[in-house]
Design a protein around this motif. Structure first.
Motif, PDB file in Angstrom:
ATOM      1  N   ASN A   1      69.592  32.944 -36.398  1.00 40.87           N
ATOM      2  CA  ASN A   1      70.626  32.443 -35.654  1.00 40.87           C
ATOM      3  C   ASN A   1      71.606  33.433 -34.558  1.00 40.87           C
ATOM      4  OD1 ASN A   1      69.443  29.996 -36.189  1.00 40.87           O
ATOM      5  ND2 ASN A   1      70.692  29.732 -37.903  1.00 40.87           N
ATOM      6  N   GLY A   2      71.055  34.795 -34.188  1.00 40.23           N
ATOM      7  CA  GLY A   2      71.840  35.665 -33.659  1.00 40.23           C
ATOM      8  C   GLY A   2      72.704  36.248 -34.462  1.00 40.23           C
ATOM      9  N   LYS A   3      72.679  36.227 -35.987  1.00 39.92           N
ATOM     10  CA  LYS A   3      73.560  36.823 -36.691  1.00 39.92           C
ATOM     11  C   LYS A   3      72.513  37.986 -37.418  1.00 39.92           C
ATOM     12  CE  LYS A   3      76.622  33.123 -37.200  1.00 39.92           C
ATOM     13  NZ  LYS A   3      77.160  31.944 -38.308  1.00 39.92           N
ATOM     14  N   PHE A   4      73.250  38.968 -37.927  1.00 38.71           N
ATOM     15  CA  PHE A   4      72.447  40.088 -38.850  1.00 38.71           C
ATOM     16  C   PHE A   4      72.790  39.568 -40.067  1.00 38.71           C
ATOM     17  CE2 PHE A   4      73.017  42.289 -34.782  1.00 38.71           C
ATOM     18  CZ  PHE A   4      71.735  42.825 -34.701  1.00 38.71           C
ATOM     19  N   ILE A   5      71.645  39.478 -40.874  1.00 40.36           N
ATOM     20  CA  ILE A   5      71.648  39.136 -42.281  1.00 40.36           C
ATOM     21  C   ILE A   5      71.267  39.880 -43.335  1.00 40.36           C
ATOM     22  CG2 ILE A   5      71.367  37.393 -43.847  1.00 40.36           C
ATOM     23  CD1 ILE A   5      72.757  36.146 -41.731  1.00 40.36           C
ATOM     24  N   ASN A   6      71.803  40.330 -44.141  1.00 44.34           N
ATOM     25  CA  ASN A   6      71.381  41.546 -45.195  1.00 44.34           C
ATOM     26  C   ASN A   6      70.804  40.395 -46.377  1.00 44.34           C
ATOM     27  OD1 ASN A   6      72.785  43.752 -47.891  1.00 44.34           O
ATOM     28  ND2 ASN A   6      70.488  43.710 -46.956  1.00 44.34           N
ATOM     29  N   VAL A   7      69.481  40.694 -46.565  1.00 39.45           N
ATOM     30  CA  VAL A   7      68.525  39.881 -47.483  1.00 39.45           C
ATOM     31  C   VAL A   7      68.033  40.699 -48.688  1.00 39.45           C
ATOM     32  CG1 VAL A   7      66.541  38.184 -47.677  1.00 39.45           C
ATOM     33  CG2 VAL A   7      67.856  38.277 -45.548  1.00 39.45           C
ATOM     34  N   ILE A   8      68.246  40.412 -49.944  1.00 38.12           N
ATOM     35  CA  ILE A   8      67.675  41.137 -50.933  1.00 38.12           C
ATOM     36  C   ILE A   8      66.733  39.893 -51.605  1.00 38.12           C
ATOM     37  CG2 ILE A   8      68.073  42.151 -53.218  1.00 38.12           C
ATOM     38  CD1 ILE A   8      71.023  43.068 -52.077  1.00 38.12           C
TER      39      ILE A   8
END
Length: 177
Positions: free
Chosen positions: A73-80
């Motif tokens: 949704n246009g946001k940068f997300i850090n996923v682990i």
């Protein structure tokens, strides 16, 4: 059956034999292990389901040390992502809690504890706070949101560990003249 198919079958059977059946790690199993002069730090643990941690990155904090960066949704997300069956080790413990590490590095642990309520007796993942099955977890110095699918993640050990240290109890009947 051709040679390639035979090798594939042998490899599949070999890998499944190595993994062995697993059992949930409970307080009763922990007591059994400790009766045999072992500590939880000497046991290999496994997580029973996928666990996903996410955090939103701000423009000033785009550096990540664990996981991958996605755009949602246009946001940068850090996923682990911690995959089901990943091996881990206990690095510290309390009477009913354990910090388990699934990768190398300081502060890269997840807290598991004995549930205070519910039907499950297995050590389950803990969060600092819960809201609608989402949990807040500090991992590697950053606050992440534990996704609902992993909110009931529990620890498992190989059944062979339990049977190897099974405590045998013998009750004396007494003697009469």
């Amino acid at each position: 059956m051709n040679t390639l198919a035979k090798w594939a079958l042998i490899l599949t059977l070999g890998l499944s034999a190595c993994s062995g059946p697993k059992s949930y790690f409970t307080q009763d199993i922990r007591k059994k292990i400790e009766l045999n002069k072992l500590t939880v730090e000497q046991i290999q643990f496994y997580v029973d389901r996928d666990v996903v941690l996410k955090r939103e990155l701000t423009s000033g904090n785009m550096e990540v040390s664990s996981g991958k960066v996605k755009v949602e949704n246009g946001k940068f997300i850090n996923v682990i992502v911690l995959k089901k069956g990943t091996p881990g080790v206990c690095v510290s413990s309390g009477a009913k809690t354990m910090n388990v590490s699934f990768e190398l590095g300081d502060n890269k642990t997840l807290l598991f504890s004995v549930p205070t309520s519910g039907k499950s007796e297995a050590y389950q993942i803990c969060a600092e706070e819960w809201a609608n099955n989402y949990g807040k977890i500090t991992y590697d110095g950053e606050v992440y949101t534990l996704q609902p699918a992993g909110s009931a993640a529990a620890l498992m050990i190989k059944k062979s560990v339990i049977s190897r240290w099974d405590v045998k109890v013998h009750k004396m009947k007494g003697r009469k003249l």
